[in-house]
Scaffold this motif. Structure first.
Motif, PDB file in Angstrom:
ATOM      1  N   PHE B 145       0.863  -1.121  -0.119  1.00  0.00           N
ATOM      2  CA  PHE B 145      -0.006   0.027  -0.027  1.00  0.00           C
ATOM      3  C   PHE B 145       0.875   1.459  -0.066  1.00  0.00           C
ATOM      4  O   PHE B 145       0.201   2.270   0.037  1.00  0.00           O
ATOM      5  CB  PHE B 145      -0.839   0.081   1.313  1.00  0.00           C
ATOM      6  CG  PHE B 145      -1.760  -1.198   1.313  1.00  0.00           C
ATOM      7  CD1 PHE B 145      -1.715  -2.140   2.294  1.00  0.00           C
ATOM      8  CD2 PHE B 145      -2.900  -1.228   0.488  1.00  0.00           C
ATOM      9  CE1 PHE B 145      -2.689  -3.122   2.322  1.00  0.00           C
ATOM     10  CE2 PHE B 145      -3.876  -2.517   0.424  1.00  0.00           C
ATOM     11  CZ  PHE B 145      -3.507  -3.181   1.401  1.00  0.00           C
ATOM     12  N   THR B 147       2.533   2.460   2.375  1.00  0.00           N
ATOM     13  CA  THR B 147       2.515   3.016   3.546  1.00  0.00           C
ATOM     14  C   THR B 147       3.793   3.653   3.967  1.00  0.00           C
ATOM     15  O   THR B 147       4.670   2.504   4.205  1.00  0.00           O
ATOM     16  CB  THR B 147       1.623   2.308   4.532  1.00  0.00           C
ATOM     17  OG1 THR B 147       0.570   1.774   3.795  1.00  0.00           O
ATOM     18  CG2 THR B 147       1.046   3.188   5.715  1.00  0.00           C
ATOM     19  N   LEU B 151       6.088   5.486  10.197  1.00  0.00           N
ATOM     20  CA  LEU B 151       4.986   5.609  11.260  1.00  0.00           C
ATOM     21  C   LEU B 151       4.417   4.222  11.657  1.00  0.00           C
ATOM     22  O   LEU B 151       3.951   4.165  12.868  1.00  0.00           O
ATOM     23  CB  LEU B 151       4.059   6.550  10.565  1.00  0.00           C
ATOM     24  CG  LEU B 151       4.524   7.744  10.358  1.00  0.00           C
ATOM     25  CD1 LEU B 151       3.615   8.770   9.601  1.00  0.00           C
ATOM     26  CD2 LEU B 151       4.868   8.777  11.889  1.00  0.00           C
ATOM     27  N   MET B 155       4.201   3.114  15.569  1.00  0.00           N
ATOM     28  CA  MET B 155       2.732   2.842  16.190  1.00  0.00           C
ATOM     29  C   MET B 155       2.871   1.431  16.642  1.00  0.00           C
ATOM     30  O   MET B 155       2.168   1.168  17.771  1.00  0.00           O
ATOM     31  CB  MET B 155       1.510   2.868  15.037  1.00  0.00           C
ATOM     32  CG  MET B 155       1.341   4.168  14.460  1.00  0.00           C
ATOM     33  SD  MET B 155       0.632   5.306  15.745  1.00  0.00           S
ATOM     34  CE  MET B 155       1.901   6.411  15.973  1.00  0.00           C
TER      35      MET B 155
ATOM     36  N   ILE C 228       2.054  10.772  17.060  1.00  0.00           N
ATOM     37  CA  ILE C 228       0.743  10.743  16.481  1.00  0.00           C
ATOM     38  C   ILE C 228       0.550  11.860  15.609  1.00  0.00           C
ATOM     39  O   ILE C 228       0.015  11.608  14.646  1.00  0.00           O
ATOM     40  CB  ILE C 228      -0.447  10.633  17.695  1.00  0.00           C
ATOM     41  CG1 ILE C 228       0.192   9.520  18.656  1.00  0.00           C
ATOM     42  CG2 ILE C 228      -1.523  10.623  17.140  1.00  0.00           C
ATOM     43  CD1 ILE C 228      -0.074   8.306  18.343  1.00  0.00           C
ATOM     44  N   LEU C 230       2.438  13.337  13.481  1.00  0.00           N
ATOM     45  CA  LEU C 230       3.184  12.900  12.311  1.00  0.00           C
ATOM     46  C   LEU C 230       2.254  11.976  11.371  1.00  0.00           C
ATOM     47  O   LEU C 230       1.758  12.312  10.254  1.00  0.00           O
ATOM     48  CB  LEU C 230       4.546  12.372  12.517  1.00  0.00           C
ATOM     49  CG  LEU C 230       5.552  13.161  12.734  1.00  0.00           C
ATOM     50  CD1 LEU C 230       6.717  12.259  13.432  1.00  0.00           C
ATOM     51  CD2 LEU C 230       6.067  13.900  11.657  1.00  0.00           C
ATOM     52  N   ALA C 231       1.617  11.178  12.213  1.00  0.00           N
ATOM     53  CA  ALA C 231       0.792   9.994  11.500  1.00  0.00           C
ATOM     54  C   ALA C 231      -0.440  10.662  10.929  1.00  0.00           C
ATOM     55  O   ALA C 231      -1.103  10.554  10.045  1.00  0.00           O
ATOM     56  CB  ALA C 231       0.391   8.839  12.305  1.00  0.00           C
ATOM     57  N   LEU C 278      -3.599   1.289  16.615  1.00  0.00           N
ATOM     58  CA  LEU C 278      -4.192   0.486  15.486  1.00  0.00           C
ATOM     59  C   LEU C 278      -4.956   1.176  14.638  1.00  0.00           C
ATOM     60  O   LEU C 278      -4.736   0.881  13.377  1.00  0.00           O
ATOM     61  CB  LEU C 278      -4.972  -0.849  16.075  1.00  0.00           C
ATOM     62  CG  LEU C 278      -4.097  -1.748  16.779  1.00  0.00           C
ATOM     63  CD1 LEU C 278      -5.080  -3.154  17.567  1.00  0.00           C
ATOM     64  CD2 LEU C 278      -2.836  -2.652  15.903  1.00  0.00           C
ATOM     65  N   THR C 280      -4.999   4.177  14.015  1.00  0.00           N
ATOM     66  CA  THR C 280      -4.248   5.034  13.283  1.00  0.00           C
ATOM     67  C   THR C 280      -3.483   4.461  11.980  1.00  0.00           C
ATOM     68  O   THR C 280      -3.437   4.922  10.819  1.00  0.00           O
ATOM     69  CB  THR C 280      -2.867   5.932  14.124  1.00  0.00           C
ATOM     70  OG1 THR C 280      -3.569   6.367  15.218  1.00  0.00           O
ATOM     71  CG2 THR C 280      -2.253   6.807  13.352  1.00  0.00           C
ATOM     72  N   ILE C 281      -2.759   3.111  12.376  1.00  0.00           N
ATOM     73  CA  ILE C 281      -2.263   2.436  11.237  1.00  0.00           C
ATOM     74  C   ILE C 281      -3.286   2.215  10.035  1.00  0.00           C
ATOM     75  O   ILE C 281      -3.066   2.251   8.785  1.00  0.00           O
ATOM     76  CB  ILE C 281      -1.777   0.955  11.820  1.00  0.00           C
ATOM     77  CG1 ILE C 281      -0.475   1.360  12.850  1.00  0.00           C
ATOM     78  CG2 ILE C 281      -1.401   0.261  10.610  1.00  0.00           C
ATOM     79  CD1 ILE C 281       0.062   0.095  13.317  1.00  0.00           C
ATOM     80  N   MET C 284      -3.973   5.192   7.963  1.00  0.00           N
ATOM     81  CA  MET C 284      -2.987   5.422   7.199  1.00  0.00           C
ATOM     82  C   MET C 284      -2.818   4.701   6.004  1.00  0.00           C
ATOM     83  O   MET C 284      -2.534   4.978   4.856  1.00  0.00           O
ATOM     84  CB  MET C 284      -1.575   5.166   8.010  1.00  0.00           C
ATOM     85  CG  MET C 284      -1.285   6.645   8.689  1.00  0.00           C
ATOM     86  SD  MET C 284       0.528   6.433   9.284  1.00  0.00           S
ATOM     87  CE  MET C 284       0.745   4.998   9.944  1.00  0.00           C
ATOM     88  N   VAL C 285      -3.082   3.281   6.276  1.00  0.00           N
ATOM     89  CA  VAL C 285      -3.031   2.308   5.090  1.00  0.00           C
ATOM     90  C   VAL C 285      -4.022   2.661   4.094  1.00  0.00           C
ATOM     91  O   VAL C 285      -3.959   2.605   2.917  1.00  0.00           O
ATOM     92  CB  VAL C 285      -3.348   0.748   5.508  1.00  0.00           C
ATOM     93  CG1 VAL C 285      -3.602  -0.003   4.313  1.00  0.00           C
ATOM     94  CG2 VAL C 285      -2.114   0.367   6.268  1.00  0.00           C
ATOM     95  N   SER C 288      -2.786   5.833   2.197  1.00  0.00           N
ATOM     96  CA  SER C 288      -1.760   5.424   1.168  1.00  0.00           C
ATOM     97  C   SER C 288      -2.260   4.632   0.172  1.00  0.00           C
ATOM     98  O   SER C 288      -1.634   4.488  -1.158  1.00  0.00           O
ATOM     99  CB  SER C 288      -0.539   5.258   1.850  1.00  0.00           C
ATOM    100  OG  SER C 288      -0.758   4.564   3.053  1.00  0.00           O
ATOM    101  N   ALA C 289      -3.051   3.921   0.486  1.00  0.00           N
ATOM    102  CA  ALA C 289      -3.439   2.611  -0.548  1.00  0.00           C
ATOM    103  C   ALA C 289      -3.996   3.255  -1.779  1.00  0.00           C
ATOM    104  O   ALA C 289      -3.766   2.959  -2.875  1.00  0.00           O
ATOM    105  CB  ALA C 289      -4.510   1.621  -0.108  1.00  0.00           C
ATOM    106  N   ARG C 291      -3.336   5.394  -4.288  1.00  0.00           N
ATOM    107  CA  ARG C 291      -2.289   6.092  -5.009  1.00  0.00           C
ATOM    108  C   ARG C 291      -2.493   7.325  -5.414  1.00  0.00           C
ATOM    109  O   ARG C 291      -1.806   8.183  -5.594  1.00  0.00           O
ATOM    110  CB  ARG C 291      -1.528   4.960  -6.041  1.00  0.00           C
ATOM    111  CG  ARG C 291      -0.815   4.056  -5.107  1.00  0.00           C
ATOM    112  CD  ARG C 291       0.034   3.067  -5.978  1.00  0.00           C
ATOM    113  NE  ARG C 291       0.392   1.892  -5.385  1.00  0.00           N
ATOM    114  CZ  ARG C 291       1.567   1.670  -4.856  1.00  0.00           C
ATOM    115  NH1 ARG C 291       2.589   2.599  -5.232  1.00  0.00           N
ATOM    116  NH2 ARG C 291       1.952   0.501  -4.101  1.00  0.00           N
TER     117      ARG C 291
END
Lengths: 355, 360, 310
Positions: B145, B147, B151, B155, C228, C230-231, C278, C280-281, C284-285, C288-289, C291
């Motif tokens: 992805f 990512t 980060l 996390m 956090i 930054l994320a 979790l 946040t991850i 984020m995915v 960014s997925a 594109r």
């Protein structure tokens, strides 16, 4: 900052007394948190200062603060022992194995481990019957709450903490059958941010009295801000909650520390297990706030006095465990063994104890 | 005015001179810091850097502790440096350290009270796999992805801390431990106790493994095709692509290796110095190792020296706390300054300072 | 489980307070990244702001001076980072990490004598009619000034980036620093300004923690808030408004998990504490997925060193 003055003073004295051949006794203290936490470690340091005040030049004290439990603790203790300490106080449960390991390497140094349960020829353990204090403040909480919800900020699900919750609950329930306890586990002894968040969460859930088994005054500060009630933990915490603070449980280590250092100096030190409460003065109840009505104050004082006299035990049956099974029969009191390993809630406490 | 001009070729003198220069500047600035705090700067510097080696009472013990502290740092930093050279930023080594310890530790606890020389090696392998698996999460998310692995891996450190708390208060708790949140002791049983090879220097088995890994890493990076591909990816991703290097593969390999080494270090820590799984056995090695990696110029040999230097500041720092009352925080500032100065003087490797007249 | 004790109004009020420090730090970092620089030292700048704000507030008994001091402190620390990365061309990732370590240590050192003190309190908003409105009043209109200020900052940043020439230039520098340079713009100066702004915002966020949210000073009190932040910049796809969403989401999950614990939900406290990270991850995915959207927003020069060749 205090440390340098202490050491400088001690060093100056030692130099000044260069001529006389007083063999100075050295006492070392290892703290798990900062002395400035105004909670647990602060009170141990007050005990250290009491030792200094009591013995003057005859005793030199040193301390290291914020020592993580584990390998680092072992190193600090070893260095203290190498530096000539005669007695070392290790003030956190997690220092247990490091204390024993270092004690094995330095058989002539005495070790005092707070809240532990393993001893050796040169290792004693000591703790305070905080649950006696919890009983008294539990009574006050039960009477003072108007929403019938008491919030409890708990650190780790260890017997000492569970004892506190149970004792406070039983006392509150005895004067207020409708009272409910809500417990939040923060998994830390000292983290003002988390403690503040936990306090807020409990207040959002309707709690108007907060109790804590963590080391910072954060919860008291939040209680003051939100206009609810709270109790000081380990130290009085009056300056953080002038209106919020109802009373407090104060750890008073001074007398015990002075005793033990004296024993080392006299050569009478032996490995003991001490578990003192209100009677010997190790646990003090902070002054009652004016907010508490006179009759409640009298009730709480009477309970404290009864505990001190030995006529009242905070865990007196009939008490059932949370699952309904019988624990104590009518009139039966809990023995120290069960209390030391307490890992269950009593009946009526809501929520699951993290296992 | 003063200008920075690129050198024709990276200066090799500067390469080994800069870390020494950085440490020297740090000593001076650190000394000033201690002076500002009212302590004798020379004494403070002496206590931190020299006493651990030479002091008559503290020396022998401190010397033995150096490798104990440096071992995990070197092991983790070696793994991280491989990734950093490829532009793969694993900031979550601390989380992989914890997960490796939990994974390997759980195996040891499950097998309890088994006896046999095979227990500890098995735990080590599982520990490495545990750390690797945890590192594969950011790897997978980056490959699939895109990512940012910085980060995600970070996390996951917090997730790992909480997972540790959940494990030691629950499934991995010592049944004979009165309900306290910790596992059985690994050091009290021979089969799970990390053996000490040479006590005076604090060389336990984990340290020997670390040194072995350093040699293996050096050989791989300098002589093996994979090492070349990794270095190429870092220096010029485009060229690497043209050369047929699969970027996804490099990401996976780098994170996998650093995760495995961090996990192994975690396992060594709980079967050795820490002795058991508790909520606070992680003391930040995963983060300090990042500094060690940079301080060592991402080079395995440099990392050994940097690891020893870092360990020295820790141990010396503790002595300074005991003897001079210098707070622990001062040592962190010291370490941060060391990294700053290294990064600052680093520029002289590839650039050179010249005095140029403005041409109008 | 008794949900009747759950108080949604108080929950949302708490959430807003929990989110504000991260919001401030994130919006500052957004500007920095838009100019093409990745500053991982947010945690260090936040905590320096926390101690500076706290110390000055206690010494002058004035929280506003404290906040100002926090901004200056954060900006100063950021400028060290700026000097190293823009003038000495050091690696941005390593320098950012060094900044975090240094900032944490320095703050702890400076804060030694301030542990356990109480800072002067900050006044709450009290508009005659609106603040007393039954539900909305407590939820939205009784906060301290900084909450509203943080939202104004986001508005200001959005306006600056999208409606002013200065913002356009900054974005240009972030997209292609070589092109911007050849057009005559001083890339280094623009980036230094952005870095300083980011530092000031992070410092202010830190001061919010020590002066309002907790309010106390403790070593390491930021507890990962900088990371956090930054994320959240990634989560927001570098768009100012989305930063608000991200900060409030994270704040919400943090507060919610504590409330769930207090409610006696059967899930262990440790697992509940993992949820903010979790989530946040996962977010984020998702960001960014996609594109197309992600790449349209990440500044193309992000993280690359700029060196003018003459």
């Amino acid at each position: 900052m205090k440390f340098t003055t202490t050491l400088a003073a001690a060093a100056a004295l030692a130099l000044g007394l260069g001529g006389s051949a007083i063999a100075q006794t050295k006492a070392g203290f290892v703290y798990v948190g900062p002395v400035g936490d105004l909670g647990w470690s602060y009170e141990h340091d007050q005990g250290r200062q009491a030792v200094e005040a009591a013995f003057g030049d005859a005793v030199e004290t040193t301390y290291v603060e914020s020592v993580p439990e584990g390998a680092d603790a072992e190193r600090v203790m070893t260095q203290m022992a190498l530096g000539g300490a005669d007695i070392i106080f290790t003030t956190s449960f997690g220092y247990m194995d490091p204390t024993l390991n270092v004690a094995a390497k330095f058989p002539n140094v005495k070790f005092e481990h707070a809240t532990g349960y393993k001893r050796a020829d040169n290792v004693s353990t000591y703790s305070a019957r905080f649950y006696e204090g919890r009983h008294v403040i539990g009574l006050i909480a039960g009477r003072m709450t108007e929403t019938n919800t008491v919030g409890y900020i708990a650190s780790f699900p260890i017997p000492e903490v569970v004892r506190g919750i149970n004792a406070a609950y039983l006392a509150a329930k005895s004067v207020n059958p409708d009272v409910q306890f809500k417990v939040v586990w923060v998994y830390t002894w000292f983290d003002p941010g988390k403690e503040a968040d936990a306090a807020n969460a409990l207040i959002e859930q309707g709690a108007d009295v907060i109790m804590q088994h963590t080391d910072s005054p954060a919860a008291m500060t939040i209680a003051e801000e939100k206009g609810i009630m709270a109790f000081g933990q380990a130290s009085d915490m009056m300056q953080f909650g002038p209106t919020a603070r109802l009373s407090s449980i104060i750890d008073n280590w001074g007398p015990y520390y002075i005793d033990r250092v004296q024993a080392v100096m006299d050569g009478t030190w032996t490995s003991t297990d001490t578990w003192d409460g209100i009677a010997p003065g190790m646990v003090e109840i902070g002054a009652f706030s004016d907010r508490i009505p006179a009759d409640v104050q009298a009730e709480a004082q009477a309970a404290a006095d009864a505990i001190a006299a030995g006529t009242l035990h905070p865990f007196t049956g009939p008490i059932n465990k949370q699952d309904g099974s019988v624990w104590l029969a009518e009139g039966e009191t809990a023995d120290d063994g069960t209390l030391a390993g307490m890992n269950f809630y009593v009946e009526g406490v809501e929520g699951e104890l993290p296992q | 005015m003063l200008r920075l001009e690129p050198r024709q070729q990276a200066s090799s003198t500067m390469r080994w001179l800069t870390p020494i220069l950085a440490v020297a500047i740090t000593m001076v600035m650190g000394g000033l810091l201690f002076a500002a705090m009212g302590k004798n700067p020379f004494e403070a510097i002496r206590i931190i850097f020299l006493d651990p080696f030479f002091h008559e009472t503290f020396g022998p013990y401190s010397r033995s502790q150096l490798m104990v502290k440096a071992g995990p740092l070197i092991l983790i930093a070696t793994g991280l440096s491989i990734g950093f050279r490829a532009g793969v930023w694993n900031i979550g080594a601390e989380g992989q350290f914890v997960m490796g310890a939990i994974a390997g530790g759980a195996v040891g606890l499950a097998l309890h009270p088994a006896d046999g020389f095979w227990v500890l090696p098995l735990m080590t392998v599982v520990g490495a796999l545990g750390g690797m698996a945890w590192a594969m999460i950011p790897a997978f998310l980056r490959i699939k992805f895109n990512t940012n692995e910085i980060l995600v891996s970070l996390m996951l450190v917090y997730v790992a801390y909480n997972f540790l708390a959940a494990m030691v208060t629950g499934p991995l708790k010592n049944p004979d431990g009165f309900g306290f949140p910790e596992s059985r002791s690994f050091t009290s049983v021979d089969s799970t106790h990390l053996p000490m090879i040479y006590e005076p220097l604090g060389m336990h088995a984990g340290v020997l493994v670390a040194l072995g890994i350093v040699i293996a890493a050096y050989v791989m990076m300098e002589r093996h095709l994979l090492g070349f591909q990794i270095r190429l990816t870092g220096e010029s991703p485009r060229a690497a692509k043209f050369a047929g290097v699969n970027p996804a593969f490099i990401v996976a390999v780098c994170l996998g290796i650093s995760g495995a080494l961090a996990g192994m270090a975690g396992l060594f820590e709980v079967t050795g110095p820490a002795g058991k799984l508790t909520t606070n056995f992680p003391v930040g090695y995963g983060f300090t190792a990042i500094i060690v990696a940079f301080l060592g110029r991402l080079n395995p040999i440099g990392i050994v020296l940097a690891g020893l230097l870092m360990a020295l500041t820790y141990i010396g720092g503790e002595l300074a706390q005991l003897s001079l009352g210098i707070p622990a925080a001062a040592i962190s500032v010291f370490q941060g300054m060391m990294l700053f100065f290294l990064l600052a003087v680093d520029v002289f490797v590839n650039y050179r300072l010249v005095w140029k007249k403005e041409v109008k | 489980m008794d949900f009747s004790t759950l108080n949604p109004v108080a929950l949302i009020a708490s959430l807003i307070i929990a989110a504000t420090p991260i919001l401030l730090a994130a919006i500052g970092e957004l500007v920095v990244e838009k100019s093409g620089v990745l500053n991982l030292g947010v945690e260090g700048m936040m905590i320096i702001g926390a101690i500076a704000g706290f110390a000055v507030s206690v010494e002058t008994a004035n929280p506003w001076l404290g906040m100002l001091a926090a901004m200056l402190a954060g900006a100063s620390l950021a400028l060290i980072f700026g000097f190293l990365t823009q003038f000495l061309l050091s690696n941005q990732v390593a320098t950012g990490l060094a900044l975090t370590l240094f900032g944490l240590g320095l703050a702890a050192l400076l804060g030694q004598s301030y542990t356990g003190m109480k800072p002067p309190s900050t006044p709450r908003l009290d508009i005659p009619v609106i603040s007393d409105l039954p539900i909305v009043g407590e939820m939205l209109f009784r906060h301290d000034f900084m909450v509203y200020f943080s939202l104004l900052v986001v508005l200001g940043v959005w306006y600056f980036l999208n409606r002013t020439r200065g913002g356009l230039v900054l974005r240009a520098v972030g997209e292609n620093h070589n092109a911007a340079h050849s057009l005559g713009y001083n890339v280094v100066l623009i980036r230094m300004a952005a870095i300083a702004f980011g530092g000031a915002c992070a410092g202010l966020g830190g001061a919010y923690l020590s002066l309002i949210r907790v309010p106390q000073w403790t070593e390491g009190m930021t507890a990962g808030a900088g990371w956090i932040a930054l994320a959240i910049v990634v989560f927001a796809s570098w768009k100012p408004w989305r930063v608000i969403l991200g900060a409030y989401l994270f704040g919400g999950v943090t507060i919610l998990q504590l409330n769930l614990q207090a409610l006696g939900i059967g899930i262990s406290a440790a697992y509940l504490s993992m949820t903010p990270y979790l989530i946040t991850i996962i977010v984020m995915v998702i960001m960014s997925a996609d594109r197309r959207r992600a790449s349209l927003n990440a500044p193309a020069s992000l993280g690359r060193s700029f060196h003018a060749s003459h």
